[in-house]
Design an enzyme around this catalytic site. Structure first.
Site, PDB file in Angstrom:
ATOM      1  N   HIS A 122      -4.534  -2.853  -5.961  1.00  0.00           N
ATOM      2  CA  HIS A 122      -3.514  -1.352  -6.826  1.00  0.00           C
ATOM      3  C   HIS A 122      -4.925  -0.664  -7.125  1.00  0.00           C
ATOM      4  CE1 HIS A 122       0.092  -3.135  -8.078  1.00  0.00           C
ATOM      5  NE2 HIS A 122      -0.114  -2.802  -6.384  1.00  0.00           N
ATOM      6  N   ASP A 140       1.035  -1.467   0.027  1.00  0.00           N
ATOM      7  CA  ASP A 140       0.021  -0.389  -0.045  1.00  0.00           C
ATOM      8  C   ASP A 140       0.621   0.834   0.156  1.00  0.00           C
ATOM      9  OD1 ASP A 140      -2.454  -1.234  -0.534  1.00  0.00           O
ATOM     10  OD2 ASP A 140      -1.989  -2.113   1.873  1.00  0.00           O
ATOM     11  N   GLU A 141       1.939   1.317  -0.707  1.00  0.00           N
ATOM     12  CA  GLU A 141       2.223   2.604  -0.592  1.00  0.00           C
ATOM     13  C   GLU A 141       2.381   3.355  -1.752  1.00  0.00           C
ATOM     14  OE1 GLU A 141       3.294  -0.685  -1.759  1.00  0.00           O
ATOM     15  OE2 GLU A 141       5.296  -1.225   0.268  1.00  0.00           O
ATOM     16  N   GLY A 142       1.410   2.891  -2.578  1.00  0.00           N
ATOM     17  CA  GLY A 142       1.057   3.581  -3.366  1.00  0.00           C
ATOM     18  C   GLY A 142       1.317   3.130  -4.722  1.00  0.00           C
TER      19      GLY A 142
END
Ligand code: IMP
Ligand code: MG
Length: 431
Positions: A41, A13-15
């Protein structure tokens, strides 16, 4: 560099979705090499939100090939639903542009039943899995009893294997897990229908990609989850069941490690994790709740609230080592606007001893106390900034300090949710 891998440096979930979507514009082929629909994503295109779980992000760009490699585990029914949804929105029109490895393993309903029943029984010891059957599918892969997409080639032997597996798993579900069993006939019927649609997509992902690389095509490897969720290099047992680090892009598709690869690590400007397990820079309370709301930190696969923590430089330095990072994309810095001061975890104390690098055993993280450096925050929104010169001074200092602590260049800085709100100082395809 013609081949680029994007990997998470934290607990997922870091983008990554947004960065992969951006880089996909420069790529010819976008590839998933590990994990399954436990990944999610989230991408916003033309004000429409898409959550991709199995199909690589290239699908949202016209004429990009999408490949799902042998290292993944794929729920065939969930894949077909995802493909149908994308088609409804006008994407993935040309079936020749989607390829799925013969050797990828199939997630079956008994894997999901086992995953959920085990977690329910584990109580306090639960891992907090996504419940999508990922671990049990990888177990069967290693036990050499798994079903691969190639098994669909021979319907008779497929049904035979499937029934054998169901019989065995049902014994386990009933006797050991005291859970509801699954129905073989229902799975056989659903798979008979799915089979006709899946067969045309199957390919040898290694052959496909070596040909693409030899032809000078640009290939983007889309990592899922994050380094600290890696089965070997993460916070075991609170991890996922695959290798999520950059080197998995090779064996997860079937090409050799001598291919050149620029590895872009994605780090959030703070840290989050879903599920159980150690998290040294975690904090709770009002500030954490506010950050969770501001950053929309709720699991995209399961909707669970994410745990919140400060940026952990020790962890990211470790991720830089195990992935061989070329650069870092530092995402969601806009979310930190208004927080003053901002803390960075620069070391740990474990049983009175100071560690500036990752302690040799991840078990030590269970009792690790963070050592923080405080940095002045900023109060102006950076959302309109398009170069590093435009961002608030305090934010630039924060970015530079992270680069210094981690020892890797910051190639991108995320300043807002829009597709355009990413400052790119260095593009890995141009490296
Ligand atoms: P599993 O992958 O469903 O077996 O879950 C194992 C652990 O990995 C749990 O803590 C999950 O929350 C975590 N996890 C799996 N996939 C992701 C992801 O894409 N983002 C964040 N956490 C994940
Ligand atoms: Mg995610």
């Amino acid at each position: 560099m013609n081949t680029v891998a994007v990997v998470g440096t934290q607990w997922g979930d870091e983008g990554k979705g947004k960065i992969v979507d951006m880089l996909a514009a420069d790529a010819d082929v976008v590839v998933r090499f590990q994990g399954g629909n436990n990944a999610a994503h989230t991408l916003v295109v033309n004000n429409q939100k898409f959550v991709l779980r199995l199909v690589p992000a290239g699908a949202l760009h016209p004429n990009k090939a999408c490949v799902v490699g042998n290292g993944t585990v794929v729920n065939p029914i969930a894949l077909l639903v995802e493909i149908d949804n994308l088609k409804k929105s006008g994407f993935l029109k040309d079936p020749a542009l989607f390829r799925l490895s013969y050797d990828a393993h199939m997630v079956m309903p008994y894997h999901i039943a086992i995953d959920r029943a085990r977690e329910a029984r584990a109580g306090k010891r639960a891992i907090g899995t996504t419940g999508f059957g990922i671990g049990p599918t990888y177990e069967d892969k290693m036990a050499r009893t798994g079903l691969r997409f190639e098994d669909l080639l021979d319907q008779v032997s497929f049904v035979e294997k499937l029934r054998r597996n169901v019989a065995e798993k049902n014994l386990y579900l009933k006797a050991v897990l005291k859970a509801k069993t699954v129905k073989a006939d229902e799975i056989v019927d659903a798979m008979a229908k799915a089979r006709r649609r899946l067969l045309p997509y199957l390919c040898d992902s290694g052959a496909y990609l070596s040909e693409a690389i030899a032809a000078g095509k640009k290939v983007l490897f889309e990592g899922a989850h994050g380094t600290m969720l890696d089965i070997d290099h993460g916070t075991y047992p609170y991890v996922t069941s695959s290798n999520c680090i950059a080197s998995a892009s090779f064996d997860g598709v079937g090409i050799g490690p001598t291919n050149q690869l620029a590895v872009l690590g994605i780090s959030k400007g703070y840290t989050t994790r879903v599920g159980a397990g150690p998290f040294p820079s975690e904090f709770t309370g009002q500030l954490a709740d506010a950050l969770r709301e501001e950053g929309g930190e709720f699991g995209s696969a399961t909707g669970r609230p994410r745990r919140i923590g400060w940026f952990d430089a020790v962890l990211t330095r470790y991720a830089a080592r195990v992935n061989g990072l070329w650069g870092i994309a530092l995402t969601k810095l806009d979310v930190l606007t208004g927080l003053d001061p901002i803390k960075i975890c620069v070391g740990y104390t474990v049983k009175g001893k100071r560690y500036d690098q990752m302690p040799p055993s991840h078990r030590m993280l269970l009792t690790a106390k963070p050592i923080y450096q405080e940095m002045p925050g900023w109060h102006e929104s950076p959302a309109k900034a398009r170069t590093l010169a435009d961002i608030p001074d305090a934010m630039r200092n924060y970015v530079n300090r992270i680069a210094e602590l981690v020892g890797v260049q910051i190639a991108m800085v995320g300043v807002g949710a829009d597709r355009e709100a990413t400052i790119v100082t260095s593009n890995p395809f141009a490296a």
